[in-house]
Design an enzyme around this catalytic site. Structure first.
Site, PDB file in Angstrom:
ATOM      1  N   ASP A   1      -5.530  -7.757  -3.490  1.00 31.58           N
ATOM      2  CA  ASP A   1      -5.842  -7.514  -2.081  1.00 31.58           C
ATOM      3  C   ASP A   1      -7.183  -8.100  -1.658  1.00 31.58           C
ATOM      4  OD1 ASP A   1      -5.785  -6.634   0.500  1.00 31.58           O
ATOM      5  OD2 ASP A   1      -5.637  -4.508   0.044  1.00 31.58           O
TER       6      ASP A   1
ATOM      7  N   HIS B   1       0.818  -1.220   0.000  1.00 30.40           N
ATOM      8  CA  HIS B   1       0.000   0.000   0.000  1.00 30.40           C
ATOM      9  C   HIS B   1       0.852   1.270   0.000  1.00 30.40           C
ATOM     10  CE1 HIS B   1      -3.438  -2.506   0.333  1.00 30.40           C
ATOM     11  NE2 HIS B   1      -3.187  -2.888   1.567  1.00 30.40           N
TER      12      HIS B   1
END
Length: 466
Positions: free
Chosen positions: A332, A281
């Protein structure tokens, strides 16, 4: 649970000829790829006569660098606003905890296989599975502590995807080392228990095909602890290391309050980051942190669709790439598994933030070409997998694009990548090979009916889970 390799017999010496292919030297015509019985590329010849299996456009197939496969079955179930007017990642996380409490090992295997199948159909050849769901619903380990890791491997055996398993070390509920909450107890392991789990999973991995690999994943700064993180690379001296970093503003505030440094700042000063690391991220970084982290050669594992869905923020891709940073792409939460859309979302986020166009293009490479090749290289590094290029010695991780589509008609070279990423979608992916296993043909996984049927049975069981 015994995991077996049911695909090894499918790999034989084969040849794939492409009218166009992206090689390490750039675009080439009339390319013949010879794949050995071990699933690796044994020869690459340009200017070859058509022979073997014939396709129009051949590309290296990338790694999906970050996935929580079980969350695929949650897609579409969390789009209502709760009673909290500031509904966010943290309220979504509570819904996720309620969902995972309903999951059995059989559910997890069926959902994982379906997600992996969708990854292959989207063009990914490899699944780096950030696997943190380890125990029974009361937190007690299964008789085989690696039972759920084995289920992920069994799913990979069914789908034929290349697997980099990343068992997750998750010990605390926050930087103050508070105990895990009710929704987290299925994740928890102290260092000794985690070591046992990792060893068991490593043993099971030998039953998969030879391209499967394993790494390790301290979940985050909040979930492992300062002293352990300082020595993590020493305790795990080989293989990839993945970790969430600087995803949310409350995370930055918590780390800053307890450790007197921002997450990236603390990691840079204390963790000896290098090219073994993949940090997931990194959407909450200052310019100086962005430059400093890029220069470590750690990979930034970006998940633009999920980061958009959860309101994480925008990764500073322009500054990162200007400083030679490495990137890779992951799905994800798997709310949508779409390779081209991940790349498009990453680029469009930069344009929206900076009021620009073609923000990530260079003078010599289009946006699609630069993003795609960066993703190939970063995914290979982040999984320690011999992949990312159509080159001798690499695994034959390849995809074919449909050149008869209205989106690609008359295109060649970089403009094919741009048309796929910005004008088309993953329906342009017709064929995918993972380590020489031809698992997707004419846009469909060879085992789709059985995998989908098992997934639908799991969904029926879980229809009231949230």
């Amino acid at each position: 649970m015994y995991v077996h390799n049911n695909l090894s017999s499918e790999i034989a010496m084969k040849q794939v000829w492409a009218k166009q292919a992206l090689l390490t030297t750039g675009w080439a015509a009339d390319v013949l790829i010879t794949i050995g019985t071990d699933g690796r590329i044994s020869k690459v010849t340009s200017g070859a006569k058509p022979q073997g299996e014939r396709v129009n456009m051949l590309l290296p197939a990338p790694v999906n660098v970050h996935s929580h496969a079980f969350q695929r079955a949650m897609a579409g179930l969390t789009e209502r606003r709760g009673p909290d007017p500031s509904d966010s990642f943290w309220t979504w996380r509570q819904l996720m905890y309620r969902f995972l409490d309903q999951l059995s090992p059989e559910h997890i295997e069926a959902i994982t296989a379906f997600a992996q199948m969708e990854m292959l159909e989207a063009g990914y050849a490899t699944n780096a599975e950030f696997h943190y769901l380890h125990h029974q619903t009361d937190g007690v380990p299964y008789d085989n502590i690696a039972e759920l890791s084995d289920r992920v491997m069994s799913a990979a055996s069914t789908t034929g995807i290349g697997l980099c398993l990343l068992p997750v070390h998750y010990q605390y509920g926050g930087c103050d080392q508070r105990p895990l909450g009710d929704g987290q107890i299925r994740f928890g392991n102290d260092p000794d228990q985690f070591h046992t789990l990792h060893q068991q999973a490593s043993q099971s991995l030998h039953n998969l095909s030879g391209d499967a690999g394993i790494g390790v994943a301290p979940h985050s700064l909040r979930a492992v602890g300062m002293d352990m993180l300082k020595q993590y690379a020493t305790l795990h001296p080989t293989g990839p290391i993945h970790m969430h970093l600087a995803e949310q503003i409350p995370e930055v505030e918590e780390v800053s309050a307890h450790w007197r440094a921002r997450p990236v700042e603390w990691a840079l000063e204390n963790m000896g980051l290098n090219d073994r690391w993949c940090l997931i991220h990194c959407t909450q970084m200052t310019p100086d942190e962005t430059i400093g982290l890029a220069q470590t050669r750690a990979v930034a594992g970006l998940c633009p669709i999920t980061e958009s869905s959860l309101g994480d923020g925008i990764f500073d891709g322009v500054r990162w790439l200007e400083n030679d940073g490495m990137i890779a792409i992951g799905s994800d939460s798997n709310i949508r598994i779409a390779l081209a859309e991940e790349l498009r979302t990453l680029d469009y986020s930069q344009r929206l933030r900076d009021h620009s166009r073609a923000a990530l293009a260079t003078q010599d490479r289009s946006t699609g070409r630069r993003l795609y090749q960066a993703t190939l290289a970063g995914g290979a590094q982040a999984t320690a997998r011999d992949t990312g290029a159509l080159a001798v010695g690499n695994w034959a991780d390849m995809l074919c694009l449909d050149m008869a589509s209205v989106h690609t008609a008359g295109r060649s070279g970089d403009t094919v990548l741009d048309a796929w990423i910005f004008a088309g979608d993953d329906r342009l992916v017709t064929d995918v090979w993972s380590a020489g296993r031809h698992v997707v043909k004419d846009g469909e996984h060879h085992n789709k009916a059985r995998i989908t049927s098992a997934y639908l049975r799991a969904l029926q069981d879980l229809k009231d889970a949230i």
